[in-house]
Write a protein that holds these residues in place. Structure first.
Motif, PDB file in Angstrom:
ATOM      1  N   ASP A 187      -7.834   1.671 -11.695  1.00 53.63           N
ATOM      2  CA  ASP A 187      -8.562   1.527 -10.443  1.00 53.63           C
ATOM      3  C   ASP A 187      -7.730   2.044  -9.270  1.00 53.63           C
ATOM      4  N   PHE A 188      -6.425   1.780  -9.302  1.00 48.01           N
ATOM      5  CA  PHE A 188      -5.545   2.289  -8.249  1.00 48.01           C
ATOM      6  C   PHE A 188      -5.413   3.813  -8.343  1.00 48.01           C
ATOM      7  N   GLU A 189      -5.303   4.298  -9.555  1.00 48.81           N
ATOM      8  CA  GLU A 189      -5.112   5.736  -9.735  1.00 48.81           C
ATOM      9  C   GLU A 189      -6.292   6.548  -9.207  1.00 48.81           C
ATOM     10  N   GLN A 190      -7.501   5.988  -9.294  1.00 48.99           N
ATOM     11  CA  GLN A 190      -8.685   6.738  -8.884  1.00 48.99           C
ATOM     12  C   GLN A 190      -9.107   6.462  -7.451  1.00 48.99           C
ATOM     13  N   LEU A 191      -8.268   5.790  -6.674  1.00 44.40           N
ATOM     14  CA  LEU A 191      -8.587   5.576  -5.263  1.00 44.40           C
ATOM     15  C   LEU A 191      -8.860   6.898  -4.549  1.00 44.40           C
ATOM     16  N   SER A 192      -8.190   7.939  -4.960  1.00 47.83           N
ATOM     17  CA  SER A 192      -8.317   9.249  -4.315  1.00 47.83           C
ATOM     18  C   SER A 192      -9.646   9.924  -4.598  1.00 47.83           C
ATOM     19  N   TRP A 194       0.828  -1.206   0.000  1.00 46.72           N
ATOM     20  CA  TRP A 194       0.000   0.000   0.000  1.00 46.72           C
ATOM     21  C   TRP A 194       0.863   1.258   0.000  1.00 46.72           C
ATOM     22  N   HIS A 195       2.019   1.213   0.673  1.00 46.47           N
ATOM     23  CA  HIS A 195       2.919   2.362   0.670  1.00 46.47           C
ATOM     24  C   HIS A 195       3.360   2.679  -0.760  1.00 46.47           C
ATOM     25  N   GLY A 196       3.740   1.646  -1.500  1.00 50.39           N
ATOM     26  CA  GLY A 196       4.139   1.851  -2.887  1.00 50.39           C
ATOM     27  C   GLY A 196       3.001   2.364  -3.747  1.00 50.39           C
ATOM     28  N   VAL A 197       1.801   1.825  -3.543  1.00 46.14           N
ATOM     29  CA  VAL A 197       0.626   2.272  -4.300  1.00 46.14           C
ATOM     30  C   VAL A 197       0.345   3.746  -4.021  1.00 46.14           C
ATOM     31  N   LEU A 198       0.357   4.118  -2.738  1.00 47.78           N
ATOM     32  CA  LEU A 198       0.082   5.505  -2.365  1.00 47.78           C
ATOM     33  C   LEU A 198       1.138   6.461  -2.918  1.00 47.78           C
ATOM     34  N   LYS A 199       2.377   6.015  -2.910  1.00 49.40           N
ATOM     35  CA  LYS A 199       3.475   6.893  -3.301  1.00 49.40           C
ATOM     36  C   LYS A 199       3.613   7.027  -4.814  1.00 49.40           C
ATOM     37  N   TYR A 200       3.355   5.962  -5.557  1.00 51.49           N
ATOM     38  CA  TYR A 200       3.685   5.957  -6.983  1.00 51.49           C
ATOM     39  C   TYR A 200       2.482   5.844  -7.922  1.00 51.49           C
ATOM     40  N   LEU A 201       1.334   5.363  -7.444  1.00 54.65           N
ATOM     41  CA  LEU A 201       0.222   5.114  -8.359  1.00 54.65           C
ATOM     42  C   LEU A 201      -0.974   6.037  -8.162  1.00 54.65           C
ATOM     43  N   VAL A 202      -1.362   6.268  -6.927  1.00 47.67           N
ATOM     44  CA  VAL A 202      -2.570   7.064  -6.688  1.00 47.67           C
ATOM     45  C   VAL A 202      -2.354   8.499  -7.172  1.00 47.67           C
ATOM     46  N   LYS A 203      -3.306   8.988  -7.944  1.00 47.02           N
ATOM     47  CA  LYS A 203      -3.197  10.341  -8.490  1.00 47.02           C
ATOM     48  C   LYS A 203      -4.046  11.319  -7.680  1.00 47.02           C
ATOM     49  N   LYS A 204      -3.665  12.569  -7.723  1.00 45.77           N
ATOM     50  CA  LYS A 204      -4.488  13.585  -7.095  1.00 45.77           C
ATOM     51  C   LYS A 204      -5.845  13.600  -7.783  1.00 45.77           C
ATOM     52  N   PRO A 205      -6.922  13.728  -7.006  1.00 43.83           N
ATOM     53  CA  PRO A 205      -8.260  13.609  -7.609  1.00 43.83           C
ATOM     54  C   PRO A 205      -8.584  14.755  -8.558  1.00 43.83           C
ATOM     55  N   LYS A 206      -9.050  14.398  -9.742  1.00 42.08           N
ATOM     56  CA  LYS A 206      -9.554  15.410 -10.668  1.00 42.08           C
ATOM     57  C   LYS A 206     -10.952  15.847 -10.255  1.00 42.08           C
ATOM     58  N   LYS A 207     -11.693  14.888  -9.673  1.00 44.94           N
ATOM     59  CA  LYS A 207     -13.038  15.148  -9.178  1.00 44.94           C
ATOM     60  C   LYS A 207     -13.359  14.070  -8.156  1.00 44.94           C
ATOM     61  N   LYS A 208     -14.312  14.325  -7.302  1.00 45.93           N
ATOM     62  CA  LYS A 208     -14.773  13.318  -6.363  1.00 45.93           C
ATOM     63  C   LYS A 208     -15.972  12.577  -6.962  1.00 45.93           C
ATOM     64  N   GLN A 209     -15.919  11.264  -6.891  1.00 43.45           N
ATOM     65  CA  GLN A 209     -17.005  10.433  -7.394  1.00 43.45           C
ATOM     66  C   GLN A 209     -17.847   9.985  -6.194  1.00 43.45           C
ATOM     67  N   LYS A 210     -18.966  10.637  -5.977  1.00 42.26           N
ATOM     68  CA  LYS A 210     -19.762  10.420  -4.773  1.00 42.26           C
ATOM     69  C   LYS A 210     -20.398   9.036  -4.716  1.00 42.26           C
ATOM     70  N   ASP A 211     -20.419   8.328  -5.844  1.00 39.83           N
ATOM     71  CA  ASP A 211     -21.021   7.004  -5.857  1.00 39.83           C
ATOM     72  C   ASP A 211     -19.973   5.885  -5.871  1.00 39.83           C
ATOM     73  N   LEU A 212     -18.693   6.233  -5.664  1.00 39.71           N
ATOM     74  CA  LEU A 212     -17.620   5.245  -5.737  1.00 39.71           C
ATOM     75  C   LEU A 212     -17.149   4.881  -4.326  1.00 39.71           C
ATOM     76  N   VAL A 213     -17.104   3.576  -4.042  1.00 44.58           N
ATOM     77  CA  VAL A 213     -16.683   3.071  -2.733  1.00 44.58           C
ATOM     78  C   VAL A 213     -15.469   2.176  -2.919  1.00 44.58           C
ATOM     79  N   ASN A 214     -14.376   2.535  -2.251  1.00 44.24           N
ATOM     80  CA  ASN A 214     -13.193   1.678  -2.275  1.00 44.24           C
ATOM     81  C   ASN A 214     -13.399   0.478  -1.354  1.00 44.24           C
TER      82      ASN A 214
END
Length: 499
Positions: free
Chosen positions: A258-263, A201-221
């Motif tokens: 899917d990882f990129e849009q976790l945010s 998860w540290h690697g995913v957070l550091k290298y894959l997750v992108k800053k959110p372009k928008k919030k998806q109110k219907d998306l649940v991780n």
């Protein structure tokens, strides 16, 4: 420890660091313990838990090859590089055995291939270093697979010699289209399996997750290391789909996107909180995604609360009460019928059916209350490991169901056999990584399967989808065609009272 984003600052995920701390360092984790749950709780509160050496170790593994490598191997548009001797990559071959039986008709992706390489380090590399080998492997992965991400899984060898993985990544990344993600999962780092997940998860957070372009109110991780069966995945999608919500399952069979849009998700919800504690904190602290840690959706009561928690973050409070009412109307009467059957058995023999469960610590705090819902008891339980993350939840379980014996061990079949013979439960539940199954008078063994099937004497029984182990999930287990078979199995195989 943190229950949700409101009190998550007790530990800060530091993404400027190369990797995470171990669970031993961060949460006093252990995988060696036997005693009363109240004693385990007291030792945890006092900080006395230690991950000590065993006098006898029957089986073992490392944080790379127990679970982690076969989980990462399912990421669809990625490639894996095992940076170590070729033998360290052997667990990746288990992916076909673990996931091959899941039919595409149930939703398994059609483009599921295992894309992996190994740097095949040898003696010269230990002496002189292997940066060039890693760079060449990264280039080969790009040319061979055209992935969107390349995960580098480190091994004991790279950890011992202090190989500078980040230096190689920083040098070659400008020439590689794929995002390169180092995962520091050297087996010598920790004896607690969750350290490997935290490192991932540290690697995913550091290298894959992108800053959110928008919030998806219907998306649940929904983040977990397949601490559920495929049938549970289908059930989660069904329930949340009725609320108009979409599920972002990670990491199994996820895409890099899917990882990129976790945010961008509205909330991160737990299946097993101990597996995803690190990710949940990191997503909140660095990307503003709220989370909650408890309860997990096992049994009717906990699943009701799990759904209500999700509804708080998605604006579905009204809809969730309608859903819960609808599901209760269908399945609570069936639960009562199960309770009545178990009560009749208890009245006849003078005590409730006693179940010995095998589970992770996240299941420890949810499975026992579920047994109570069913009308059975659990005077003993096993957990693969235990740490400070769920202290309050364990105390709550003890208050609800009373004290019980607990054995903490990671894949020690002899210890599991010992507690089974000592406590003599009516039913002993197990999973294949915990030493398999054995036949004994007065009990029945259960194998965890990723499709959610029961195995009886090594033969798959696809007509029996009751999930009484790691995938004991919600209302679906009370459906008529499942619970009749379950009761029959109890009556015939456990108590030998006839059908």
């Amino acid at each position: 420890m943190a229950k949700n984003e409101l009190d998550s600052e007790d530990y800060i995920v530091e993404l400027d660091k190369v990797t995470c701390p171990t669970r031993e360092q961060r949460a006093n984790g252990t995988n060696v313990y036997f005693g009363k749950a109240s004693e385990l709780l007291d030792d945890a509160k006092k900080g006395n838990l230690k991950c000590t050496e065993r006098g006898f170790q029957q089986s073992g593994g490392c944080i790379l090859n127990f679970y982690l490598s076969v989980r990462v191997s399912t990421i669809r548009d990625a490639a894996i590089i095992f940076n170590g001797p070729v033998g360290c990559s052997h667990a990746a071959l288990g992916y076909k055995e673990l996931y091959g039986a899941i039919p595409e008709a149930l939703g398994k992706p059609t483009n599921y291939n295992l894309n992996w390489l190994t740097t095949n380090l040898g003696e010269d590399d230990v002496v002189f270093g292997a940066k060039d080998k890693l760079i060449e492997a990264i280039k080969e992965a790009e040319d061979r697979y055209s992935p969107k991400a390349i995960f580098i899984l480190t091994t004991c060898v790279t950890g011992i010699i202090g190989e500078d993985i980040e230096s190689a990544v920083n040098e070659i990344q400008p020439d590689i289209k794929a995002s390169i993600v180092p995962i520091h999962c050297e087996g010598v780092r920790s004896k607690i399996m969750q350290t490997g997940y935290d490192a991932f998860w540290h690697g995913v957070l550091k290298y894959l997750v992108k800053k959110p372009k928008k919030k998806q109110k219907d998306l649940v991780n929904i983040a977990s290391m397949l601490s559920y069966a495929w049938q549970d995945r289908i059930e989660i999608e069904r329930l949340l789909g009725k609320l108009g919500l979409r599920v972002n399952f990670i990491p199994e069979f996820a895409s890099v996107e899917d990882f990129e849009q976790l945010s961008e998700a509205a909330v991160t919800a737990p299946i097993c909180p101990t597996y995803t504690d690190y990710l949940s904190r990191g997503l909140h602290q660095h990307f503003g995604v709220p989370f909650f840690m408890y309860p997990s959706p096992i049994g009717i009561n906990n699943t009701d609360e799990w759904l209500r928690e999700i509804a708080k973050y998605t604006g579905k409070e009204k809809e969730v009460e309608e859903l819960i009412k609808e599901e209760h109307e269908k399945y609570v009467p069936k639960l009562k019928e199960i309770n009545d059957k178990f009560k009749a058995i208890a009245d006849k023999r003078g005590s409730k059916i006693d179940v010995l469960g095998s589970l992770g610590q996240g299941r420890l705090v949810t499975q026992l209350p579920y047994f109570d819902e069913l009308g059975v008891k659990s005077t003993s339980a096993m957990a693969q490991d235990f740490d400070n993350i769920l202290i309050d939840e364990l105390e709550d379980v003890i208050d609800k169901v009373g004290d019980f014996n607990v054995m903490v061990n990671t894949f020690q079949a002899a210890e599991q056999l010992h507690i089974t013979e000592q406590t003599k439960p009516d039913m002993a539940l197990t999973c294949p990584f915990q030493g398999g199954a054995w036949k004994r008078e007065g009990s029945v063994s259960r194998l965890h399967s990723l499709r959610g099937e029961i195995q009886e004497n090594g033969v798959l029984r696809q007509d029996m989808l009751v999930q009484l182990h790691m995938e004991t999930f919600y209302y679906k287990h009370l459906k008529m065609n499942h619970y009749k078979d379950f009761l029959k199995k109890i009556l015939v195989l456990v108590l030998k009272n006839g059908t």
